[in-house]
Design an enzyme around this catalytic site. Structure first.
Site, PDB file in Angstrom:
ATOM      1  N   ASP A  76      25.999  28.824  66.885  1.00 42.81           N
ATOM      2  CA  ASP A  76      26.212  29.613  68.104  1.00 42.81           C
ATOM      3  C   ASP A  76      25.881  31.066  67.819  1.00 42.81           C
ATOM      4  O   ASP A  76      26.006  31.536  66.669  1.00 42.81           O
ATOM      5  CB  ASP A  76      27.659  29.487  68.590  1.00 42.81           C
ATOM      6  CG  ASP A  76      27.851  30.166  69.947  1.00 42.81           C
ATOM      7  OD1 ASP A  76      27.199  29.738  70.915  1.00 42.81           O
ATOM      8  OD2 ASP A  76      28.647  31.116  70.022  1.00 42.81           O
ATOM      9  N   GLU A 104      26.086  35.272  69.527  1.00 47.97           N
ATOM     10  CA  GLU A 104      26.445  36.247  70.550  1.00 47.97           C
ATOM     11  C   GLU A 104      25.338  37.293  70.575  1.00 47.97           C
ATOM     12  O   GLU A 104      24.742  37.599  69.529  1.00 47.97           O
ATOM     13  CB  GLU A 104      27.799  36.889  70.262  1.00 47.97           C
ATOM     14  CG  GLU A 104      28.968  35.911  70.243  1.00 47.97           C
ATOM     15  CD  GLU A 104      29.195  35.211  71.570  1.00 47.97           C
ATOM     16  OE1 GLU A 104      28.804  35.769  72.616  1.00 47.97           O
ATOM     17  OE2 GLU A 104      29.753  34.090  71.556  1.00 47.97           O
ATOM     18  N   HIS A 130      32.001  39.030  74.784  1.00 54.85           N
ATOM     19  CA  HIS A 130      32.267  38.862  73.345  1.00 54.85           C
ATOM     20  C   HIS A 130      33.194  39.925  72.760  1.00 54.85           C
ATOM     21  O   HIS A 130      33.774  39.711  71.688  1.00 54.85           O
ATOM     22  CB  HIS A 130      30.958  38.812  72.546  1.00 54.85           C
ATOM     23  CG  HIS A 130      30.023  39.970  72.776  1.00 54.85           C
ATOM     24  ND1 HIS A 130      30.343  41.265  72.458  1.00 54.85           N
ATOM     25  CD2 HIS A 130      28.762  40.010  73.288  1.00 54.85           C
ATOM     26  CE1 HIS A 130      29.325  42.052  72.740  1.00 54.85           C
ATOM     27  NE2 HIS A 130      28.364  41.317  73.259  1.00 54.85           N
ATOM     28  N   HIS A 132      34.549  35.103  73.649  1.00 59.63           N
ATOM     29  CA  HIS A 132      33.525  34.323  72.961  1.00 59.63           C
ATOM     30  C   HIS A 132      33.346  34.882  71.551  1.00 59.63           C
ATOM     31  O   HIS A 132      33.232  36.090  71.357  1.00 59.63           O
ATOM     32  CB  HIS A 132      32.192  34.412  73.716  1.00 59.63           C
ATOM     33  CG  HIS A 132      32.176  33.624  74.975  1.00 59.63           C
ATOM     34  ND1 HIS A 132      31.125  32.801  75.334  1.00 59.63           N
ATOM     35  CD2 HIS A 132      33.072  33.522  75.967  1.00 59.63           C
ATOM     36  CE1 HIS A 132      31.393  32.242  76.507  1.00 59.63           C
ATOM     37  NE2 HIS A 132      32.569  32.676  76.906  1.00 59.63           N
ATOM     38  N   ASP A 181      33.341  29.409  68.393  1.00 63.06           N
ATOM     39  CA  ASP A 181      32.652  28.538  69.342  1.00 63.06           C
ATOM     40  C   ASP A 181      31.906  27.419  68.619  1.00 63.06           C
ATOM     41  O   ASP A 181      31.837  26.287  69.102  1.00 63.06           O
ATOM     42  CB  ASP A 181      31.690  29.347  70.209  1.00 63.06           C
ATOM     43  CG  ASP A 181      32.416  30.182  71.258  1.00 63.06           C
ATOM     44  OD1 ASP A 181      33.657  30.124  71.298  1.00 63.06           O
ATOM     45  OD2 ASP A 181      31.745  30.885  72.031  1.00 63.06           O
TER      46      ASP A 181
END
Length: 242
Positions: free
Chosen positions: A8, A10, A58, A153, A158
């Site tokens: 994942d 960001e 985030h 997030h 995640d």
């Protein structure tokens, strides 16, 4: 089963083509569908500020990222970790698009040249749960994966949640079937050999009460059908045989 990496990212915004960059990369490793603890987690200096909307998602401040390494400075470590693995990503086109742009800026081939393939869990979820919400939070709720610690997030958290979601979504799929590559490269399916020679199945006999209740039920069905039930007609036919 190949080595799998749940990944994942960001980012500073939504568009890699318009200059947005990766600010966090989180990866967890699965071997034989089990977490190994061999994770990769990096914060990255994107050399630009995050959009206000992205900051709300985030919560990673621009100041926090100022002294973090740039993607190009750690790209070879990232690729060494990912090399040859099958990636599992939710909404894969987004993360792969950003990774491809970062690799392009570093003068390197796209992600597909370094990994064994990509599984998009969003596409899987849409097929399994058509017409339903299939965000990571929605899947956690549906599959009873605890996401109570997810207030913002975060790439590593995640990725860990997605690993649990993926395992739940695919539970049982590899129990008796395994994928096989034929000589000409076409995918095939073969049934895995299962040794049943030592399997002992218990025999549970009906009790006298259960047998009596069964006979009573059959009698009621036979009465309601005016004696035309198949077990009655067959029994009478057998009696009539010489």
């Amino acid at each position: 089963m190949p080595r799998q990496i749940v990944l994942d990212t960001e980012t500073t915004g939504l568009s890699a083509e318009n200059g947005d960059r990766i600010i966090e990369l989180g990866c967890v490793e699965l071997l034989s569908r089990k977490l190994t603890g061999n994770n990769l987690h990096l914060y990255l200096n994107p050399e630009r500020d995050s959009h206000e909307d992205a900051l709300k998602v985030h919560g990673i401040s621009n100041e926090f990222l100022r002294d973090k390494p740039k993607f190009a400075e750690v790209v070879h470590d990232i690729l060494e970790y990912l090399r040859g693995a099958e990636l599992i990503i939710h909404n894969a086109s987004f993360d792969v698009g950003f990774l491809d742009k970062e690799l392009e800026l570093a003068g390197l081939p796209p992600l597909a040249a370094h990994v064994d393939g990509v599984i998009d869990t969003l596409a899987m979820a849409k097929e399994m749960f058509p017409g339903k919400r299939n965000s990571l939070d929605a899947l956690c709720d549906r599959l009873e994966v605890d996401n109570s610690g997810r207030t913002l997030h975060g790439a590593l958290l995640d990725a860990e949640l997605l690993a649990d979601v993926y395992i739940n979504m695919t539970r049982g799929q590899d129990a008796l079937l395994i994928m096989d590559e034929t000589a000409n490269g076409e995918g095939g399916v073969k049934v895995a050999a299962v040794d049943l020679s030592r399997l002992v199945l218990p025999v549970l006999l009906a009790s006298d009460q259960e047998l009596a209740e069964h006979e009573d039920l059959l009698a009621q069905i036979d009465k309601s059908s005016a004696g035309k039930t198949i077990w009655r007609t067959r029994a009478e036919a057998q009696k009539a045989m010489p």
